[in-house]
Enzyme design. Structure first.
Site, PDB file in Angstrom:
ATOM      1  N   ASP A   1     -25.277   8.722 -14.829  1.00  0.00           N
ATOM      2  CA  ASP A   1     -24.031   9.449 -14.591  1.00  0.00           C
ATOM      3  C   ASP A   1     -24.137  10.863 -15.155  1.00  0.00           C
ATOM      4  OD1 ASP A   1     -21.395  10.409 -14.452  1.00  0.00           O
ATOM      5  OD2 ASP A   1     -20.546   8.409 -14.820  1.00  0.00           O
TER       6      ASP A   1
ATOM      7  N   HIS B   1     -22.670   8.860 -10.953  1.00  0.00           N
ATOM      8  CA  HIS B   1     -21.225   8.919 -10.869  1.00  0.00           C
ATOM      9  C   HIS B   1     -20.782   8.789  -9.404  1.00  0.00           C
ATOM     10  CE1 HIS B   1     -17.461  10.072 -12.912  1.00  0.00           C
ATOM     11  NE2 HIS B   1     -17.138  10.651 -11.762  1.00  0.00           N
TER      12      HIS B   1
END
Length: 233
Positions: free
Chosen positions: A170, A201
């Protein structure tokens, strides 16, 4: 069946809109779908539709209504992505939690007193964590929640089950933040964390370039099982 409804604020002096998807029969429970920074867009609406197909009353409140009511942005369009970041900078998250709490009250009444859960994405994942710590929500799920280390001081207040999906690559949640989340939350009996190795993400977004089908299917299956366990009558 889908519709837009108006939900009164906690103070009762104003109201905000929410997208609602209803199951074919009586709902098993209600689930609040908490938006990303892109508003209650097509992806969030589709999340609601899918939950309704599973038998839930699903509702996505427009949390940016004080800034720009009805905003729907596409994260794959660069100017809209930057517009979303601007809205995020102006958004009052504490007020957003109060609007989520108002939505909990509405959903509980609308479902005939059934349990209420919440699932959120990105900003909504952070808000799902805050909702677990600050309200009487029955169960919460956060996908790629941002900024959780800053909120670990609230973890003692989590009274009902919370599940967080953490993609290890992420770009908005660096490894040190993920480490802090595990150290702060793994010991808590009400909290479950799942890592998704190499995913980034937005991997479970319903539409668009960020989606990873295998990761989304795995995470969504865990979410479905989690809600069946914790929202059953």
């Amino acid at each position: 069946m889908t519709s837009m409804v108006s939900i009164p604020t906690l103070s009762g002096t104003d109201s905000f809109n929410a997208y609602v998807a209803r199951p074919a029969g009586e709902p098993t429970a209600a689930i609040i779908v908490i938006q990303e920074i892109f508003g209650v867009n097509a992806g969030i609406q589709r999340k609601c539709d899918l939950l309704a197909e599973q038998g839930y009353l699903a509702v996505a409140p427009d949390l940016f209504w004080r800034l720009e009511p009805g905003i729907e942005l596409d994260p794959d369009i660069e100017p809209e992505f930057h517009r979303a970041l601007d809205l995020l900078g102006k958004f009052d998250q504490d007020q957003g939690i109060r609007d989520i709490e108002a939505t909990i009250h509405w959903a509980r009444a609308e479902s005939g007193g059934k349990k209420v859960g919440a699932v959120g994405y990105c900003l909504g994942g952070r808000l799902a964590y805050m909702t677990a710590a600050r309200t009487d929500i029955n169960a919460s799920v956060g996908y790629y929640a941002v900024g959780i280390p800053d909120l670990l001081r609230e973890s003692h207040a989590i009274a009902h089950p919370l599940m967080l999906h953490i993609p290890t690559a992420d770009g908005f949640v660096p490894p040190e933040a993920q480490k802090a989340m595990h150290e702060g939350l793994d010991p808590l009996p009400k909290v479950t964390l799942y890592d998704y190795e190499g995913l980034d993400h937005g991997f479970a977004t319903q539409f668009g370039n960020r989606r990873n089908d295998a990761g989304a299917t795995l995470a969504d299956g865990r979410t479905e099982t989690f809600f069946k366990e914790h929202l059953a009558a």
